[in-house]
Design an enzyme around this catalytic site. Structure first.
Site, short mmCIF file in Angstrom:
data_model
loop_
_atom_site.label_atom_id
_atom_site.label_comp_id
_atom_site.label_asym_id
_atom_site.label_seq_id
_atom_site.Cartn_x
_atom_site.Cartn_y
_atom_site.Cartn_z
N ASP A 25 15.18 -11.41 -12.36
CA ASP A 25 15.42 -11.76 -10.92
C ASP A 25 14.72 -10.97 -9.70
O ASP A 25 15.59 -11.25 -8.36
CB ASP A 25 16.35 -11.78 -11.20
CG ASP A 25 17.58 -12.84 -9.47
OD1 ASP A 25 16.24 -14.00 -9.22
OD2 ASP A 25 19.12 -12.71 -9.11
N LYS A 82 12.76 -10.76 -6.66
CA LYS A 82 13.03 -11.64 -5.56
C LYS A 82 12.80 -10.79 -3.91
O LYS A 82 13.45 -9.63 -4.00
CB LYS A 82 13.00 -12.65 -5.01
CG LYS A 82 15.05 -12.29 -4.82
CD LYS A 82 15.31 -13.34 -5.56
CE LYS A 82 16.55 -13.30 -5.04
NZ LYS A 82 17.70 -15.01 -5.45
N ASN A 84 15.77 -9.17 -3.85
CA ASN A 84 16.74 -8.43 -4.56
C ASN A 84 15.62 -6.27 -5.04
O ASN A 84 16.10 -5.67 -4.98
CB ASN A 84 16.69 -8.52 -6.17
CG ASN A 84 18.09 -9.72 -5.97
OD1 ASN A 84 18.32 -9.48 -5.22
ND2 ASN A 84 17.74 -10.42 -7.55
N THR A 120 15.59 -17.30 -9.50
CA THR A 120 15.74 -17.68 -8.29
C THR A 120 14.50 -19.36 -8.45
O THR A 120 13.35 -18.62 -8.79
CB THR A 120 15.40 -17.29 -6.98
OG1 THR A 120 16.54 -16.32 -7.10
CG2 THR A 120 15.43 -18.12 -6.13
P1 ADP Z 1 24.37 -10.06 -6.39
O1 ADP Z 1 24.50 -8.84 -7.61
O2 ADP Z 1 26.12 -10.22 -6.55
O3 ADP Z 1 23.20 -10.87 -6.19
P2 ADP Z 1 23.12 -8.00 -5.34
O4 ADP Z 1 23.01 -6.58 -5.86
O5 ADP Z 1 21.75 -8.87 -4.41
O6 ADP Z 1 24.30 -8.74 -5.35
O7 ADP Z 1 23.63 -7.14 -3.38
C1 ADP Z 1 24.00 -8.57 -2.39
C2 ADP Z 1 23.37 -7.84 -0.83
O8 ADP Z 1 24.01 -6.85 -0.82
C3 ADP Z 1 21.31 -7.61 -1.50
O9 ADP Z 1 20.66 -8.67 -1.22
C4 ADP Z 1 21.83 -6.45 -0.33
O10 ADP Z 1 21.05 -7.52 1.28
C5 ADP Z 1 22.93 -6.00 0.16
N1 ADP Z 1 22.38 -4.83 -0.62
C6 ADP Z 1 23.04 -4.43 -2.13
N2 ADP Z 1 22.66 -3.63 -3.07
C7 ADP Z 1 22.68 -2.22 -1.96
C8 ADP Z 1 22.51 -1.31 -1.29
N3 ADP Z 1 22.94 -0.64 -1.87
N4 ADP Z 1 22.44 -0.53 -0.09
C9 ADP Z 1 22.57 -1.64 0.67
N5 ADP Z 1 22.32 -2.76 0.90
C10 ADP Z 1 22.90 -3.37 -0.37
MG MG Z 2 20.76 -10.61 -5.48
#
Ligand code: ADP
Ligand code: MG
Length: 417
Positions: free
Chosen positions: A160, A162, A165, A197
């Protein structure tokens, strides 16, 4: 101690000091929302003893906000998998992979505590700057592909990748995150699920899920395809494969049909184009591996750190040089560099205007717009608005920014409709 029940999504983004289950709240204080995933909310959090700041991904594992018991099981599996994969990758570690600090399980929530990435998503950075220079693209893609090489060397596929992420820390250093879709490749394991995606999915994954060309499984090369899509998007601010009609987009992906179109690609040199064309190869056997991509001439030039701090002296020097350059050019050409006539005739042909337009288009449509596919950016020049601006603004503010991620259990029909 107060435990919040119900939907975490309903909580106010400015609601500081929220407390969840004891298991988490005895160690950390949850603060404002940093981002949202499909079934998670990510908040800033603070260690009660050291005061160190982290990002905590909070997942409601009851499934009550995401479609009931069956969904609850899938959610738990996805996030347990993320923890498993991250723990595997932590041994040895890689500077461009997000660090999982803590994992706390309660009857209602999972809490994944990560190192904090102060500058958020690469997606937001790109939205703000529209396009990146070759130098910045090189710095970012070198980090991304080197992290992918490390992930692959541990027999893991991310699945995933992109810009949403790929996170950036305070120094704009890249951190690959969101390993919820990642899979471990062990003997006898064949990957067949459609996940990720749509715009970033590799042709072999799509063909495998559609039962085309006798493709029975896919492997690590799908991450390299996604890297090609990301690199293309960074350089010109729009993805190589996009169409309003999802099926047409998927067909273009399966045929590897993309272009280095004019005028966006005119100013970009051949080396990055060559690397993209080696990443966006339909046959995974002929597509470069992460290690091979890092050997490409595009990465053989010295990395220039991304300029983050404001340097008044440097800025002033640059402004003086620009003014001097323009005056000299006007002197030699004896005419205005960009005449109002040129702007009227072909505004989209001028880079600065093109960048501004692309930014407006993104803010209006919430996705990149492709010229000549029924969504001409020149429409932005229309004297009268084509739609009711009032309704559009209210619908825009309620629309989500992140592109949807298809879960491992989704079928292709789900994304085509
Ligand atoms: P999911 O697994 O539910 O898709 P993500 O890991 O992609 O969740 O996290 C969702 C969003 O939260 C990210 O796209 C980012 O904007 C924010 N985020 C996630 N981890 C961090 C981090 N370590 N520091 C800052 N923002 C974060
Ligand atoms: Mg995500």
């Amino acid at each position: 101690m107060m435990t919040i029940g119900g939907s975490i999504d309903n909580q106010d983004e400015t609601d500081f000091g929220i407390e969840y289950d004891d298991a988490f709240s005895s160690k950390y204080i949850a603060k404002h929302i940093l981002g949202r995933g499909v079934s998670s909310t990510v908040r800033l959090c603070c260690d009660r003893i050291t005061n160190d700041e982290y990002a905590v991904k909070i997942i409601d594992i009851t499934g009550q906000n995401h479609g009931g018991d069956n969904r609850a099981e899938a959610i738990q599996e996805e996030y347990r998998n993320e923890v498993l994969v991250l723990n595997k990758l932590i041994e040895g570690g890689h500077p461009n992979i997000i660090n999982l600090i803590d994992f706390i399980e309660s009857p209602t929530y999972f809490f994944l505590v990560f190192e904090l990435c102060h500058s958020g998503e690469l997606f937001d950075y790109l939205t703000a700057v529209i396009t990146l220079s070759e130098k910045k693209t090189r710095a970012i893609m070198r980090s991304v592909i080197s992290a992918v090489a490390y992930i692959h060397s541990h027999n893991v596929v991310h699945r995933d990748l992109k810009p949403e992420n790929i996170l950036l820390d305070a120094d704009l250093k890249v951190k690959i995150s969101d390993f919820g879709m990642a899979a471990e490749l062990t003997e006898g394991v064949y990957l067949r699920e459609l996940c990720g995606t749509p715009g970033y999915m590799a042709p072999e994954m799509l063909k495998c899920s559609m039962g085309l060309e006798n493709i029975s499984s896919y492997g690590q090369k799908i991450d390299l395809w996604a890297c090609g899509v990301i690199m293309y998007t960074l350089l010109v601010g729009r993805p190589p494969f996009w169409h309003r009609k999802k099926m047409l987009m998927l067909r273009a992906i399966m045929e590897g049909r993309y272009r280095f179109g004019s005028p966006e690609w005119d100013d970009i040199s051949d080396t990055p184009k060559d690397l993209i064309s080696k990443l966006l190869v339909v046959d995974p056997k002929l597509r470069v591996s992460a290690e091979e991509a890092l050997e490409h001439p595009f990465f053989q030039q010295t990395e220039v750190p991304i300029q983050t701090s404001f340097n008044a002296r440097r800025k002033f020097k640059a402004v003086c040089l620009v003014v001097y350059g323009v005056v000299r050019l006007r002197h030699y050409l004896g005419q205005r560099i960009v005449s109002p006539h040129t702007i009227q005739e072909n505004p989209y042909g001028i880079k600065a205007i093109r960048k501004a337009l692309d930014g407006c288009a993104f803010n209006i449509y919430r996705h990149w717009v492709k010229k000549g596919q029924g969504q001409d950016r020149a429409a932005l020049f229309a004297n009268s608005p084509k739609m009711d601006i009032k309704n559009m603004t209210s619908s825009l503010s309620s629309s989500q920014q992140t592109t949807p991620t298809i879960s491992r259990s989704s079928s292709l029909t789900g994304i085509i409709t």
